[in-house]
Design a protein around this motif. Structure first.
Motif, PDB file in Angstrom:
ATOM      1  N   TYR A 187      78.000   0.531  56.794  1.00  0.00           N
ATOM      2  CA  TYR A 187      77.999  -0.719  56.044  1.00  0.00           C
ATOM      3  C   TYR A 187      76.666  -0.895  55.327  1.00  0.00           C
ATOM      4  O   TYR A 187      75.605  -0.695  55.906  1.00  0.00           O
ATOM      5  CB  TYR A 187      78.227  -1.920  56.972  1.00  0.00           C
ATOM      6  CG  TYR A 187      78.097  -3.238  56.252  1.00  0.00           C
ATOM      7  CD1 TYR A 187      79.069  -3.650  55.354  1.00  0.00           C
ATOM      8  CD2 TYR A 187      76.987  -4.043  56.443  1.00  0.00           C
ATOM      9  CE1 TYR A 187      78.949  -4.845  54.670  1.00  0.00           C
ATOM     10  CE2 TYR A 187      76.852  -5.243  55.761  1.00  0.00           C
ATOM     11  CZ  TYR A 187      77.833  -5.643  54.882  1.00  0.00           C
ATOM     12  OH  TYR A 187      77.701  -6.813  54.196  1.00  0.00           O
TER      13      TYR A 187
ATOM     14  N   TRP B 288      76.820  -1.280  44.707  1.00  0.00           N
ATOM     15  CA  TRP B 288      77.937  -0.785  45.492  1.00  0.00           C
ATOM     16  C   TRP B 288      77.721  -1.210  46.942  1.00  0.00           C
ATOM     17  O   TRP B 288      76.983  -0.575  47.685  1.00  0.00           O
ATOM     18  CB  TRP B 288      78.032   0.728  45.428  1.00  0.00           C
ATOM     19  CG  TRP B 288      78.467   1.310  44.121  1.00  0.00           C
ATOM     20  CD1 TRP B 288      78.584   0.678  42.922  1.00  0.00           C
ATOM     21  CD2 TRP B 288      78.824   2.663  43.883  1.00  0.00           C
ATOM     22  NE1 TRP B 288      78.983   1.554  41.952  1.00  0.00           N
ATOM     23  CE2 TRP B 288      79.137   2.789  42.524  1.00  0.00           C
ATOM     24  CE3 TRP B 288      78.897   3.791  44.675  1.00  0.00           C
ATOM     25  CZ2 TRP B 288      79.535   3.986  41.948  1.00  0.00           C
ATOM     26  CZ3 TRP B 288      79.285   4.983  44.115  1.00  0.00           C
ATOM     27  CH2 TRP B 288      79.607   5.075  42.763  1.00  0.00           C
TER      28      TRP B 288
ATOM     29  N   LEU C 160      79.505  -1.472  50.386  1.00  0.00           N
ATOM     30  CA  LEU C 160      80.692  -0.895  51.001  1.00  0.00           C
ATOM     31  C   LEU C 160      80.679  -1.041  52.511  1.00  0.00           C
ATOM     32  O   LEU C 160      79.613  -1.075  53.136  1.00  0.00           O
ATOM     33  CB  LEU C 160      80.783   0.604  50.683  1.00  0.00           C
ATOM     34  CG  LEU C 160      80.690   1.054  49.234  1.00  0.00           C
ATOM     35  CD1 LEU C 160      80.684   2.562  49.155  1.00  0.00           C
ATOM     36  CD2 LEU C 160      81.827   0.487  48.426  1.00  0.00           C
TER      37      LEU C 160
ATOM     38  N   PHE D 206      88.409   1.112  54.171  1.00  0.00           N
ATOM     39  CA  PHE D 206      87.359   1.084  53.157  1.00  0.00           C
ATOM     40  C   PHE D 206      87.409  -0.277  52.480  1.00  0.00           C
ATOM     41  O   PHE D 206      88.463  -0.693  52.002  1.00  0.00           O
ATOM     42  CB  PHE D 206      87.612   2.197  52.134  1.00  0.00           C
ATOM     43  CG  PHE D 206      86.724   2.144  50.924  1.00  0.00           C
ATOM     44  CD1 PHE D 206      85.488   2.756  50.926  1.00  0.00           C
ATOM     45  CD2 PHE D 206      87.129   1.476  49.770  1.00  0.00           C
ATOM     46  CE1 PHE D 206      84.678   2.715  49.803  1.00  0.00           C
ATOM     47  CE2 PHE D 206      86.333   1.426  48.653  1.00  0.00           C
ATOM     48  CZ  PHE D 206      85.097   2.049  48.680  1.00  0.00           C
TER      49      PHE D 206
ATOM     50  N   GLN E 266      85.246  -2.494  49.546  1.00  0.00           N
ATOM     51  CA  GLN E 266      84.174  -2.604  48.566  1.00  0.00           C
ATOM     52  C   GLN E 266      84.062  -4.068  48.183  1.00  0.00           C
ATOM     53  O   GLN E 266      85.052  -4.695  47.791  1.00  0.00           O
ATOM     54  CB  GLN E 266      84.452  -1.753  47.331  1.00  0.00           C
ATOM     55  CG  GLN E 266      83.322  -1.816  46.324  1.00  0.00           C
ATOM     56  CD  GLN E 266      83.519  -0.876  45.148  1.00  0.00           C
ATOM     57  OE1 GLN E 266      84.576  -0.297  44.970  1.00  0.00           O
ATOM     58  NE2 GLN E 266      82.494  -0.739  44.349  1.00  0.00           N
TER      59      GLN E 266
ATOM     60  N   GLU F 165      87.270  -8.547  46.859  1.00  0.00           N
ATOM     61  CA  GLU F 165      87.105  -7.411  47.755  1.00  0.00           C
ATOM     62  C   GLU F 165      88.234  -6.426  47.482  1.00  0.00           C
ATOM     63  O   GLU F 165      89.373  -6.830  47.306  1.00  0.00           O
ATOM     64  CB  GLU F 165      87.215  -7.847  49.224  1.00  0.00           C
ATOM     65  CG  GLU F 165      86.066  -8.664  49.722  1.00  0.00           C
ATOM     66  CD  GLU F 165      86.237  -9.037  51.192  1.00  0.00           C
ATOM     67  OE1 GLU F 165      87.197  -8.569  51.851  1.00  0.00           O
ATOM     68  OE2 GLU F 165      85.416  -9.819  51.671  1.00  0.00           O
TER      69      GLU F 165
ATOM     70  N   PHE G 183      86.267   8.169  49.900  1.00  0.00           N
ATOM     71  CA  PHE G 183      85.472   7.102  50.493  1.00  0.00           C
ATOM     72  C   PHE G 183      84.068   7.652  50.705  1.00  0.00           C
ATOM     73  O   PHE G 183      83.890   8.721  51.269  1.00  0.00           O
ATOM     74  CB  PHE G 183      86.037   6.655  51.833  1.00  0.00           C
ATOM     75  CG  PHE G 183      87.436   6.107  51.778  1.00  0.00           C
ATOM     76  CD1 PHE G 183      87.930   5.493  50.646  1.00  0.00           C
ATOM     77  CD2 PHE G 183      88.252   6.182  52.877  1.00  0.00           C
ATOM     78  CE1 PHE G 183      89.213   4.967  50.612  1.00  0.00           C
ATOM     79  CE2 PHE G 183      89.536   5.664  52.857  1.00  0.00           C
ATOM     80  CZ  PHE G 183      90.020   5.067  51.723  1.00  0.00           C
TER      81      PHE G 183
END
Length: 166
Positions: free
Chosen positions: A11, A86, A88, A99, A101, A107, A138
Motif C-alpha cells: 500500500y 499512483w 495503490l 487491486f 487504485q 476508486e 498489478f
C-alpha cells in the motif's frame, strides 16, 4: 481487528522510477506485437507482389508499422508520469488478489484469483502480477510491503516468477 497471518499487502504511492518501469514494460510489449504484425504484413506484401496484386499499399503499411515498432522500442517514458499520483493497494489473501487504485474522483477495484496470475515479473524494486498480459498487470512496489513477507509472496507464486533487469 484480526488480520490473516497469510495476508500480504502492498500500500502506498508508487515511485516515479517504478511508474517509468511499468511504462517501459508496456511499450516493449506493444512493440513486440507491432513487430509481429509488421512481419505478417511484409510477407503478405511480398506474396501480393509476386502474384501481381497491389503490393505497394501493403509495403507502405508494413513500413509504417516498422517505424511504430522502432518508436515503441526507443520511446522515453511519458513526462505525464511525473504529474500523476499512483496510490495503490494490492492485497493478497486466501485465493484472491485485490487491486485498488485511488484516483482523485473514484476508486478502481479489480479482483483476480491467484490461479489467474500467469506470471510475476520481479525487478529490483517491484513485482508485476501479470494476469492477462503486461498491459494488465498489478504493480507491487517492494518498499510498500505493509503486511506479510517477501518469502511468503514468492512461495505463493513459485514457478511463475521471472526476473527482469529494467
Amino acid at each position: 481487528m484480526w488480520y490473516n497471518i497469510r495476508m500480504i499487502e502492498f500500500y502506498g504511492e508508487i515511485s516515479l522510477r517504478n511508474k517509468q518501469i511499468a511504462d517501459r514494460l508496456k511499450k516493449k510489449y506493444f512493440a513486440v506485437w507491432t513487430l509481429i504484425l509488421t512481419a505478417v504484413v511484409a510477407v503478405i506484401a511480398v506474396v501480393s507482389g509476386v502474384t501481381g496484386g497491389g503490393w505497394i499499399v501493403l509495403a507502405v503499411f508494413a513500413l509504417l508499422l516498422a517505424l511504430l515498432t522502432v518508436f515503441l522500442f526507443l520511446a522515453r517514458p511519458s513526462r505525464s508520469l511525473e504529474d500523476k499520483k499512483w496510490l495503490l493497494r494490492v492485497t493478497i489473501a486466501e485465493d484472491r488478489v485485490t487491486f485498488i487504485q485511488y484516483l482523485p474522483n473514484k476508486e478502481v477495484k479489480k479482483v483476480k484469483r491467484i490461479a489467474d496470475i500467469k506470471k510475476v515479473i520481479r525487478t529490483k524494486t517491484c513485482y508485476f502480477l501479470v494476469y492477462n498480459d503486461v498491459s494488465n498487470a498489478f504493480l507491487c512496489q517492494r518498499s510498500l510491503l505493509k503486511r506479510g513477507t517477501f518469502d511468503l509472496f514468492e512461495t505463493l507464486f513459485k514457478g511463475k516468477i521471472v526476473d527482469r533487469e529494467l
